[in-house]
Design a protein around this motif. Structure first.
Motif, PDB file in Angstrom:
ATOM      1  N   LYS A  22       0.852  -1.192   0.000  1.00 20.31           N
ATOM      2  CA  LYS A  22       0.000   0.000   0.000  1.00 20.31           C
ATOM      3  C   LYS A  22       0.882   1.234   0.000  1.00 20.31           C
ATOM      4  O   LYS A  22       1.856   1.322   0.759  1.00 20.31           O
ATOM      5  CB  LYS A  22      -0.926   0.024   1.222  1.00 20.31           C
ATOM      6  N   TYR A  23       0.540   2.190  -0.865  1.00 20.15           N
ATOM      7  CA  TYR A  23       1.296   3.431  -0.998  1.00 20.15           C
ATOM      8  C   TYR A  23       0.346   4.622  -0.942  1.00 20.15           C
ATOM      9  O   TYR A  23      -0.859   4.497  -1.200  1.00 20.15           O
ATOM     10  CB  TYR A  23       2.023   3.473  -2.345  1.00 20.15           C
ATOM     11  N   LYS A  24       0.917   5.795  -0.651  1.00 24.19           N
ATOM     12  CA  LYS A  24       0.179   7.041  -0.806  1.00 24.19           C
ATOM     13  C   LYS A  24       1.086   8.073  -1.464  1.00 24.19           C
ATOM     14  O   LYS A  24       2.312   7.973  -1.424  1.00 24.19           O
ATOM     15  CB  LYS A  24      -0.351   7.555   0.529  1.00 24.19           C
ATOM     16  N   PHE A  25       0.447   9.077  -2.077  1.00 24.57           N
ATOM     17  CA  PHE A  25       1.188  10.191  -2.667  1.00 24.57           C
ATOM     18  C   PHE A  25       0.239  11.362  -2.865  1.00 24.57           C
ATOM     19  O   PHE A  25      -0.989  11.212  -2.782  1.00 24.57           O
ATOM     20  CB  PHE A  25       1.852   9.788  -3.996  1.00 24.57           C
ATOM     21  N   LYS A  26       0.789  12.522  -3.094  1.00 22.57           N
ATOM     22  CA  LYS A  26      -0.019  13.714  -3.369  1.00 22.57           C
ATOM     23  C   LYS A  26      -0.290  13.776  -4.860  1.00 22.57           C
ATOM     24  O   LYS A  26       0.628  13.922  -5.666  1.00 22.57           O
ATOM     25  CB  LYS A  26       0.700  14.979  -2.886  1.00 22.57           C
ATOM     26  N   SER A  27      -1.537  13.692  -5.221  1.00 19.41           N
ATOM     27  CA  SER A  27      -1.926  13.589  -6.628  1.00 19.41           C
ATOM     28  C   SER A  27      -2.148  14.957  -7.256  1.00 19.41           C
ATOM     29  O   SER A  27      -2.966  15.750  -6.784  1.00 19.41           O
ATOM     30  CB  SER A  27      -3.208  12.758  -6.749  1.00 19.41           C
ATOM     31  N   ALA A  29      -3.428  15.233 -10.307  1.00 20.37           N
ATOM     32  CA  ALA A  29      -4.706  15.097 -11.005  1.00 20.37           C
ATOM     33  C   ALA A  29      -5.887  15.333 -10.071  1.00 20.37           C
ATOM     34  O   ALA A  29      -6.939  15.816 -10.502  1.00 20.37           O
ATOM     35  CB  ALA A  29      -4.819  13.712 -11.638  1.00 20.37           C
ATOM     36  N   LEU A  30      -5.703  15.013  -8.791  1.00 18.73           N
ATOM     37  CA  LEU A  30      -6.777  15.168  -7.811  1.00 18.73           C
ATOM     38  C   LEU A  30      -6.607  16.433  -6.986  1.00 18.73           C
ATOM     39  O   LEU A  30      -7.055  16.530  -5.845  1.00 18.73           O
ATOM     40  CB  LEU A  30      -6.852  13.931  -6.909  1.00 18.73           C
ATOM     41  N   GLY A  31      -5.958  17.410  -7.560  1.00 17.30           N
ATOM     42  CA  GLY A  31      -5.873  18.724  -6.931  1.00 17.30           C
ATOM     43  C   GLY A  31      -4.954  18.800  -5.733  1.00 17.30           C
ATOM     44  O   GLY A  31      -5.189  19.611  -4.823  1.00 17.30           O
ATOM     45  N   GLY A  32      -3.897  17.973  -5.715  1.00 10.34           N
ATOM     46  CA  GLY A  32      -2.930  18.027  -4.635  1.00 10.34           C
ATOM     47  C   GLY A  32      -3.316  17.253  -3.392  1.00 10.34           C
ATOM     48  O   GLY A  32      -2.628  17.329  -2.367  1.00 10.34           O
ATOM     49  N   LEU A  33      -4.394  16.478  -3.454  1.00 11.13           N
ATOM     50  CA  LEU A  33      -4.833  15.697  -2.302  1.00 11.13           C
ATOM     51  C   LEU A  33      -4.009  14.420  -2.172  1.00 11.13           C
ATOM     52  O   LEU A  33      -3.527  13.864  -3.161  1.00 11.13           O
ATOM     53  CB  LEU A  33      -6.306  15.321  -2.450  1.00 11.13           C
ATOM     54  N   ASP A  34      -3.867  13.933  -0.937  1.00  9.30           N
ATOM     55  CA  ASP A  34      -3.279  12.622  -0.716  1.00  9.30           C
ATOM     56  C   ASP A  34      -4.222  11.551  -1.244  1.00  9.30           C
ATOM     57  O   ASP A  34      -5.448  11.627  -1.055  1.00  9.30           O
ATOM     58  CB  ASP A  34      -3.048  12.375   0.783  1.00  9.30           C
ATOM     59  N   THR A  35      -3.663  10.544  -1.905  1.00  5.02           N
ATOM     60  CA  THR A  35      -4.453   9.408  -2.356  1.00  5.02           C
ATOM     61  C   THR A  35      -3.672   8.137  -2.095  1.00  5.02           C
ATOM     62  O   THR A  35      -2.438   8.153  -2.020  1.00  5.02           O
ATOM     63  CB  THR A  35      -4.809   9.535  -3.847  1.00  5.02           C
ATOM     64  N   GLN A  36      -4.372   7.030  -1.929  1.00  7.86           N
ATOM     65  CA  GLN A  36      -3.743   5.746  -1.624  1.00  7.86           C
ATOM     66  C   GLN A  36      -4.130   4.707  -2.675  1.00  7.86           C
ATOM     67  O   GLN A  36      -5.189   4.794  -3.294  1.00  7.86           O
ATOM     68  CB  GLN A  36      -4.186   5.257  -0.247  1.00  7.86           C
ATOM     69  N   PHE A  37      -3.244   3.732  -2.846  1.00  8.03           N
ATOM     70  CA  PHE A  37      -3.567   2.592  -3.697  1.00  8.03           C
ATOM     71  C   PHE A  37      -2.869   1.354  -3.160  1.00  8.03           C
ATOM     72  O   PHE A  37      -1.880   1.446  -2.425  1.00  8.03           O
ATOM     73  CB  PHE A  37      -3.159   2.847  -5.157  1.00  8.03           C
TER      74      PHE A  37
END
Length: 292
Positions: A22-27, A29-37
């Motif tokens: 599991k990772y997270k990063f600041k996206s 494409a999603l307006g600078g929000l943290d997202t996980q996958f």
């Protein structure tokens, strides 16, 4: 995309001789929000890169539902295929009303790029899935071969898989499959609500890119599509899925059962019990094209 965000690893679990990470990063494409996958990486000999399947989950789900309940890892490990599990929407955008309903907003991104100014900064799941996420994973050095990728999903995610596959001008995905997909969203309540909210042009704007039935009517390329749905699915009974519309349009467009296969299963519902029953079929279907 000039600035590729860096990944932060959250967890890693060994499973079927591979690893689910599991990772997270600041996206961007999603307006600078943290997202996980989540990403399942099978054991590969000599550190070679492996093909990948992108799994798109349904309404209210996160990156965890498919990974925890789908039953995908046994066949994926046997075929040497990675599976990438993105989230279903941006999280924490702070947009008024985005948490009011379970079928719109948070957890319900519908895998499109919003054009309504209220949502267009953050709700860009199509760009996130097709462009940003592969670049971020590749830049991090994970052993994934994005020249060999296919896509599948459930419900809203089945809609996403079919539309991203059919709308791709670059033939990004070798094949697509779906469990109980929203097959004709411009004709059902879920789709109408999403399109009227996210798109400045509403349902009319969606027809060109975000309705699988409309897209397959205009398709001319060879296709590789598998769809499964159950007759005891309450959402099917309520007219949210409309797989018959997709099947009829595919046949009218000249696609036979070899290119577009739609299977009806008596007694199955909309749940992950249904998905896990046919998970192996879908992995092996995609393996035919990912390993060719």
């Amino acid at each position: 995309m000039t600035n590729i965000p860096a990944l932060e690893k959250i967890s890693s679990n060994k499973v079927f001789e591979g690893h689910l990470e599991k990772y997270k990063f600041k996206s961007n494409a999603l307006g600078g929000l943290d997202t996980q996958f989540n990403i399942f990486i099978p054991r590969a000999s000599n550190g070679s890169k492996v093909p990948v399947l992108i799994y798109l989950a349904g309404l209210t789900c996160t990156e965890d539902n498919g990974a925890q309940k789908g039953g995908f890892f046994t066949p994926a490990a046997s075929q040497g295929i990675a599976i990438l599990f993105p989230d279903t929407s941006p999280r924490g955008a702070g947009i008024e009303g985005e948490n009011d309903d379970w079928d719109f907003g948070t957890g319900a991104g519908f895998y499109l790029d919003a054009t309504n100014p209220k949502y267009s900064k953050h709700y860009n799941m199509a760009t996130y899935i097709t462009e940003e996420l592969p670049k971020v994973v590749e830049a991090a050095g994970l052993p994934i071969d994005f020249s060999r990728q296919s896509i599948f999903g459930h419900s809203m995610g089945g809609h996403g898989a079919l539309t991203l596959y059919l709308a791709s001008k670059t033939k990004q995905y070798r094949s697509a499959s779906a469990f109980a997909p929203i097959s004709n969203p411009s004709k059902c309540p879920w789709g109408e609500k999403a399109f009227k909210g996210y798109l400045s042009g509403g349902v009319e704007e969606a027809l060109a890119k975000y309705d699988a039935t409309e897209l397959i009517a205009k398709a001319t390329d060879p296709l590789h599509i598998l769809i499964d749905y159950g007759t005891s699915d309450d959402f099917y009974k309520k007219g949210q899925l409309l797989p018959e519309n997709f099947l009829k349009t595919a046949r009218d467009a000249g696609y036979d059962e070899v290119q577009v296969r739609v299977r009806r299963h008596e007694g199955y519902d909309h749940s992950y019990y249904f998905i896990s029953t046919f998970a192996s079929d879908h992995i092996h279907f995609h393996a035919n094209f990912l390993k060719a």
